[in-house]
Enzyme design. Structure first.
Site, short mmCIF file in Angstrom:
data_model
loop_
_atom_site.label_atom_id
_atom_site.label_comp_id
_atom_site.label_asym_id
_atom_site.label_seq_id
_atom_site.Cartn_x
_atom_site.Cartn_y
_atom_site.Cartn_z
N SER A 44 51.41 3.66 -10.97
CA SER A 44 50.96 4.13 -12.29
C SER A 44 49.45 4.13 -12.37
CB SER A 44 51.54 3.18 -13.34
OG SER A 44 50.83 3.28 -14.54
N TYR A 50 52.75 -5.24 -17.63
CA TYR A 50 53.32 -4.06 -16.95
C TYR A 50 52.36 -3.57 -15.87
CZ TYR A 50 54.14 0.85 -16.03
OH TYR A 50 54.30 2.05 -15.38
N LYS A 54 52.60 -3.35 -11.51
CA LYS A 54 52.41 -2.18 -10.65
C LYS A 54 51.35 -2.48 -9.59
CE LYS A 54 55.57 0.47 -12.21
NZ LYS A 54 56.70 0.90 -11.40
N1 UFG Z 1 49.07 7.49 -29.01
C1 UFG Z 1 48.95 7.68 -30.38
N2 UFG Z 1 50.06 7.46 -31.16
C2 UFG Z 1 51.25 7.09 -30.63
C3 UFG Z 1 51.37 6.90 -29.23
C4 UFG Z 1 50.26 7.11 -28.46
O1 UFG Z 1 47.88 8.02 -30.89
O2 UFG Z 1 52.22 6.91 -31.40
C5 UFG Z 1 47.91 7.76 -28.15
C6 UFG Z 1 47.44 6.56 -27.35
O3 UFG Z 1 46.52 5.79 -28.09
C7 UFG Z 1 46.80 7.26 -26.14
C8 UFG Z 1 47.65 8.50 -25.95
O4 UFG Z 1 48.30 8.71 -27.20
O5 UFG Z 1 45.49 7.65 -26.44
C9 UFG Z 1 48.71 8.36 -24.88
O6 UFG Z 1 49.49 7.20 -25.12
P1 UFG Z 1 50.87 6.93 -24.36
O7 UFG Z 1 51.45 5.67 -24.92
O8 UFG Z 1 51.72 8.15 -24.40
O9 UFG Z 1 50.45 6.74 -22.85
P2 UFG Z 1 49.45 5.65 -22.19
O10 UFG Z 1 48.37 6.44 -21.53
O11 UFG Z 1 49.06 4.60 -23.11
O12 UFG Z 1 50.41 4.97 -21.15
C10 UFG Z 1 51.06 5.73 -20.18
C11 UFG Z 1 52.37 5.06 -19.79
C12 UFG Z 1 52.12 3.82 -19.04
C13 UFG Z 1 51.16 4.06 -17.91
C14 UFG Z 1 49.91 4.71 -18.41
C15 UFG Z 1 49.01 5.08 -17.26
O13 UFG Z 1 53.12 4.73 -20.95
O14 UFG Z 1 53.34 3.38 -18.50
O15 UFG Z 1 50.24 5.91 -19.10
O16 UFG Z 1 47.79 5.56 -17.72
F1 UFG Z 1 50.86 2.90 -17.33
#
Ligand code: UFG
Length: 338
Positions: A126, A150, A154
């Site tokens: 990841s 998490y 990884k």
């Molecule tokens: N976000 C929102 N509202 C939400 C959910 C997310 O504004 O309800 C924003 C987050 O702050 C972020 C973006 O959308 O800026 C993406 O968030 P995600 O939760 O979709 O994804 P992440 O990048 O936080 O995490 C994902 C996976 C992880 C992995 C990571 C690697 O969930 O398992 O990418 O970068 F590790």
């Protein structure tokens, strides 16, 4: 005889899409899944998409006896290891469960593989191993860290793979650092269907579009990005699946491992993704700006060059296609695997 591949977590979101891609590429697949985060109906749907029966073992990667039985009963050429827990928030609340499943699962699997003389492995890593990236786009050589249990699991798994490889050169492991997989298969029959309220952006937006949740909460609009909201590298799950086929092919042909980012190289903000999804579903989706989510980096997107050089991998789906395929999947709900 076709090359036979064991897919741990093969009924899950990325595993199921990769299953289809592998079948299309002529591989024979065996799915191992404990259905802790996959619907029991997925194998039937995979059968429908591929037109061939699914070889399924319901079991757990932590069950060494179950793994030994599979390796004994079938001649396995390679393993793709998807089975793991993947919720950042849940890992903060229950770190030991993540250590046991993600780290314990990999170690148990590699021991069973070694005992069976199987040394070709594709591992789901990841972009979380980059923590809060210092420079963008992020190359594989960027400093490694973690912001959650998490992410720690990884990173630990990558290190375990490196040490196992140093001790025994027979290992050929493809470590794939996923960025943000989204979207669904064009059939609309498989996709991401979180059991609880989604933590991730696209599945959350999909539920807002479907009217199941009232609005999106945007976590912060004061980041140093194009519009102040978080930027990520969203990659269509079918592109990601194709990356696994290329990784496997390379391992089997070269008999040597690789470690690559799987992303598009393009970063989109939360509001850009929301706009694209609004276009896909045909109405403006409601949102509110709320506090930043702790631990979130401002921006993270891949340098995809190494995957291109080593595997010939190039993502081909646009953001609009990612949103359209997700919306198509949500709309074919009546046929969703139960
Ligand atoms: N976000 C929102 N509202 C939400 C959910 C997310 O504004 O309800 C924003 C987050 O702050 C972020 C973006 O959308 O800026 C993406 O968030 P995600 O939760 O979709 O994804 P992440 O990048 O936080 O995490 C994902 C996976 C992880 C992995 C990571 C690697 O969930 O398992 O990418 O970068 F590790």
């Amino acid at each position: 005889m076709a090359t036979r591949v064991l897919l741990t977590g093969g009924a899950g979101y990325i595993g199921s899409h990769t299953y289809v891609a592998l079948c299309e590429a002529g591989y024979e697949c065996i799915v191992l899944d404990n259905f802790s985060n996959a619907a029991h109906g997925v194998p039937d749907v995979l059968e429908k998409i591929t037109g061939a029966p699914v070889q399924l073992v319901e079991g757990d990667v932590l069950d060494r006896g179950c793994l030994d039985h599979i390796f004994h009963a079938h001649h396995i050429d390679a393993v793709i290891h998807f089975a793991a827990l993947k919720s950042v928030g849940e890992s903060i609340a229950n770190p030991l469960a993540y250590m046991q499943c993600n780290i314990g699962g990999l170690v148990t699997l590699m021991q069973a593989m070694k005992a069976a003389g199987v040394y070709h492995l594709v591992f789901s890593s990841s972009a979380s191993v980059y923590g809060n990236p210092e420079a963008l786009p992020v190359p594989e050589t960027a400093p490694l860290s973690y912001a959650s249990p998490y992410g720690y699991t990884k990173l630990a798994c990558e290190q375990i793979i490196a040490q196992a490889g140093a001790a025994d050169p027979k290992w050929a492991v493809g470590v794939l650092r996923y960025f943000n997989p989204v979207g669904a298969h064009p059939s609309g029959l498989i996709g991401e269907d979180p059991k609880d309220v989604p933590n991730n952006l696209m599945p959350y937006i999909a539920k807002v579009a479907a009217g199941e949740l009232p609005q999106l909460s945007v976590f912060g609009n004061d980041y140093p990005t194009q519009d102040g909201t978080g930027v990520r590298d969203y990659i269509h799950v079918c592109d990601l699946a194709a990356g696994h086929v290329l990784s496997l092919k390379s391992l089997l042909e070269e008999n040597a491992g690789h470690l690559v980012n799987l992303g598009t190289g393009q970063g989109y903000s939360v509001l850009e993704l929301l706009d694209a999804y609004s276009k896909a579903c045909g109405r403006d989706l409601p949102y509110q700006i709320v506090e930043r989510r702790p631990g979130d980096p401002a921006a993270s997107f891949a340098d995809p060059q190494r995957a291109r050089d080593v595997l010939g991998f190039q993502a081909s789906h646009s953001l609009d296609e990612m949103c359209a395929s997700s919306w198509h999947w949500i709309n074919t709900g009546a046929q969703k695997p139960g």
